[in-house]
Write a protein that holds these residues in place. Structure first.
Motif, PDB file in Angstrom:
ATOM      1  N   ILE A  80       0.839  -1.202   0.000  1.00  0.00           N
ATOM      2  CA  ILE A  80       0.000   0.000   0.000  1.00  0.00           C
ATOM      3  C   ILE A  80       0.874   1.252   0.000  1.00  0.00           C
ATOM      4  CG2 ILE A  80      -1.666   1.319   1.375  1.00  0.00           C
ATOM      5  CD1 ILE A  80      -3.014  -0.998   0.173  1.00  0.00           C
ATOM      6  N   ILE A  81       1.948   1.261   0.728  1.00  0.00           N
ATOM      7  CA  ILE A  81       2.833   2.433   0.816  1.00  0.00           C
ATOM      8  C   ILE A  81       3.453   2.716  -0.551  1.00  0.00           C
ATOM      9  CG2 ILE A  81       4.970   3.301   1.836  1.00  0.00           C
ATOM     10  CD1 ILE A  81       4.182   1.821   4.394  1.00  0.00           C
ATOM     11  N   GLU A  82       3.863   1.684  -1.248  1.00  0.00           N
ATOM     12  CA  GLU A  82       4.446   1.885  -2.569  1.00  0.00           C
ATOM     13  C   GLU A  82       3.403   2.470  -3.530  1.00  0.00           C
ATOM     14  OE1 GLU A  82       7.824  -1.624  -2.827  1.00  0.00           O
ATOM     15  OE2 GLU A  82       5.711  -2.148  -3.140  1.00  0.00           O
ATOM     16  N   LEU A  83       2.196   1.968  -3.470  1.00  0.00           N
ATOM     17  CA  LEU A  83       1.128   2.491  -4.321  1.00  0.00           C
ATOM     18  C   LEU A  83       0.810   3.951  -3.997  1.00  0.00           C
ATOM     19  CD1 LEU A  83      -1.284  -0.569  -4.479  1.00  0.00           C
ATOM     20  CD2 LEU A  83       0.167   0.314  -6.299  1.00  0.00           C
ATOM     21  N   VAL A  84       0.802   4.292  -2.726  1.00  0.00           N
ATOM     22  CA  VAL A  84       0.540   5.675  -2.312  1.00  0.00           C
ATOM     23  C   VAL A  84       1.632   6.592  -2.857  1.00  0.00           C
ATOM     24  CG1 VAL A  84       0.439   7.233  -0.330  1.00  0.00           C
ATOM     25  CG2 VAL A  84      -0.863   5.107  -0.315  1.00  0.00           C
ATOM     26  N   PHE A  85       2.894   6.152  -2.762  1.00  0.00           N
ATOM     27  CA  PHE A  85       3.991   6.972  -3.283  1.00  0.00           C
ATOM     28  C   PHE A  85       3.858   7.182  -4.794  1.00  0.00           C
ATOM     29  CE2 PHE A  85       6.621   5.915   0.570  1.00  0.00           C
ATOM     30  CZ  PHE A  85       6.741   7.230   0.986  1.00  0.00           C
TER      31      PHE A  85
END
Length: 155
Positions: free
Chosen positions: A10-15
């Motif tokens: 999820i963090i990678e997608l948010v970035f």
């Protein structure tokens, strides 16, 4: 043996979404400005062509015409003060595109058959990007200072 699934967190997608948002926020205004610059360039070309065609028409025929289509092929130019058969004069207004569609009056050309004079002026008031951009170009400003393009009298 444990199978590991490869996937984005999820963090990678948010970035990624944040980076795309930042790039969009920077690029969209530049693309819009480029589109306006193209419309301004087209308008300047049309104004030059219109003045040239009207001048050539008068030089060839020794009079202006009550039908603007006989004098110029510019589509966004119309008589706003209709042709006056008594004084044989009129005012042609050139319209530039508005941001959200439609046209706005930007410049006028007053013509007189009596002495063959042609006078160019800005339409006053608040204008959107294309008209404002056209009115700020140096070549256009020089054209405004030329008050008699054909005839003998200077306004």
């Amino acid at each position: 043996m444990i199978k590991i699934k490869k996937a984005f967190t999820i963090i990678e997608l948010v970035f990624v979404i944040v980076i795309i948002g930042i790039l969009s926020a920077v690029m969209i205004p530049k693309l819009i400005a480029t589109r306006d610059d193209a419309k301004i360039a087209v308008s300047l070309s049309e104004v030059g062509r219109m003045v040239s065609e009207i001048t050539i028409y008068y030089t060839s025929n020794a009079h202006f015409d009550e039908n603007i289509a006989n004098m110029t092929s510019v589509k966004d130019a119309h008589y706003t003060i209709g042709w006056d058969n008594i004084s044989q004069s009129g005012t042609i207004t050139y319209y530039t595109p508005k941001n959200k569609g439609g046209l706005e009056p930007c410049m006028t050309i007053s013509i007189e058959n009596k002495n063959g004079n042609m006078s160019i002026s800005n339409v006053l008031g608040q204008h959107e990007n294309v008209c404002r951009g056209l009115q700020n170009i140096d070549n256009y400003k020089k054209l405004l200072r030329t008050t008699s393009l054909i005839g003998n009298n200077i306004f």
